[in-house]
Enzyme design. Structure first.
Site: not given
Length: 318
Positions: A171, A210
């Site tokens: 992330y 992400d």
């Protein structure tokens, strides 16, 4: 990814969809394409049928899913686990879990087959960041972070080594409202690139998660309005390009679908962005080039609900 429009100043097209009288449709057909290109009209993405064989015809043997869930507890309440059970991945990677390990929802133990579970979260920031990796097979080795104290305080990376590859779920930090964390993001990008290059020198690498950047203009609906906003600055895009070149890695989705437009994985909750498909492609599966012969498909499950991101799925024939 932090909520764009709530926490992040990211321009999105706020125009409502326009309807046209029948008599005018023939006159406005050309204009419609222009509007869609500018992010002013509906231009939806349809996930094509799954391709479950490699270029040489080998059947897929591994299915990995990645999903920024925008909070585990909220995601479970929105029936995110139901989708996972139906998708039935061999490995599930989650980002932005916003949950410390001692507060994990009990429902996670109900996932069939995904009994090997690994979690990372900030020790001093409950409800912030966090990643998880759940696997049917026990990894050979699991580690957390990238080995640099500056970048390992926010629970952003898990590394799992398997027989034939290393899997990293990440992330990546957001550059923030007003780009207040852009300099930090650039330091992260450099450190992360060096870390991944070291991993990839020893075993083929799969990076998913992400990554908080839309690489090219095709990867977001409104590129012109976002060039100075987090996720589409020249610095972030350059950093992503350098990652692909230096490690090196291939963007699995663009390898298979180089010119497919409107394929996004994130939509702000504001302004009906998801129904209008005013989005960004921020979630990726990046692969070592040696794994490309094993690549069967790279999917964007844009119809799956439960977060402001949708899940993505990778098929490999290993």
């Amino acid at each position: 990814m932090p909520k764009r429009g709530k926490k992040g100043a990211v321009a999105e097209d706020g125009d409502e969809l326009r309807t046209e009288p029948e008599a005018k449709k023939s006159k406005t057909a050309a204009k419609k394409n222009d509007k869609e290109a500018a992010g002013e009209g509906p231009a939806l993405y349809e996930d094509p049928p799954d391709q479950k064989t490699s270029p040489s015809g080998k059947p897929a043997t591994l299915k990995i899913c990645s999903w920024n869930v925008d909070g585990l507890r909220a995601w479970i309440k929105k029936k995110g686990l139901d989708w996972v059970k139906e998708e039935a991945p061999d490995i599930l990677c989650l980002q932005e879990t916003k949950c410390s390990e001692n507060k994990l929802p009990a429902e996670l133990q109900e996932l069939p087959g995904l009994s090997h579970q690994y979690w990372s979260a900030p020790s001093d920031k409950e409800g912030y960041s966090g990643v998880g990796l759940l696997s049917r097979q026990c990894p050979l080795k699991v580690s957390y972070g990238i080995g640099e104290e500056e970048h390992d305080q926010e629970g952003r990376v898990i590394v799992a080594e398997f027989d034939s590859f290393v899997l990293v779920t990440a992330y990546v930090p957001n550059a923030g409202r007003g780009l207040v964390r852009l300099e930090y993001r650039q330091r992260w990008d450099e450190a992360f690139r060096k870390f991944l290059k070291g991993l990839a020198s020893r075993k083929p690498l799969v990076l998913c998660g992400d990554l908080n950047v839309a690489h090219e203009e095709i990867d977001l609906r409104n590129p012109k309005g976002n060039k100075k906003n987090a996720g589409f600055t020249p610095q972030e895009r350059q950093g992503f390009g350098e990652l692909l070149q230096a490690v090196p890695l291939a963007d699995s989705f663009r390898h298979l679908y180089p010119n497919t437009p409107y394929a996004y994985t994130f939509w702000t909750y504001m302004m009906n962005a998801r129904s209008k498909n005013v989005g960004w492609r921020l979630d990726y599966f990046l692969l070592s080039h040696s794994l490309l012969p094993a690549l069967c498909d790279s999917k964007i499950r844009s119809k799956a609900l439960g977060s402001d991101h949708c899940p993505i799925t990778l098929y490999l024939a290993l």
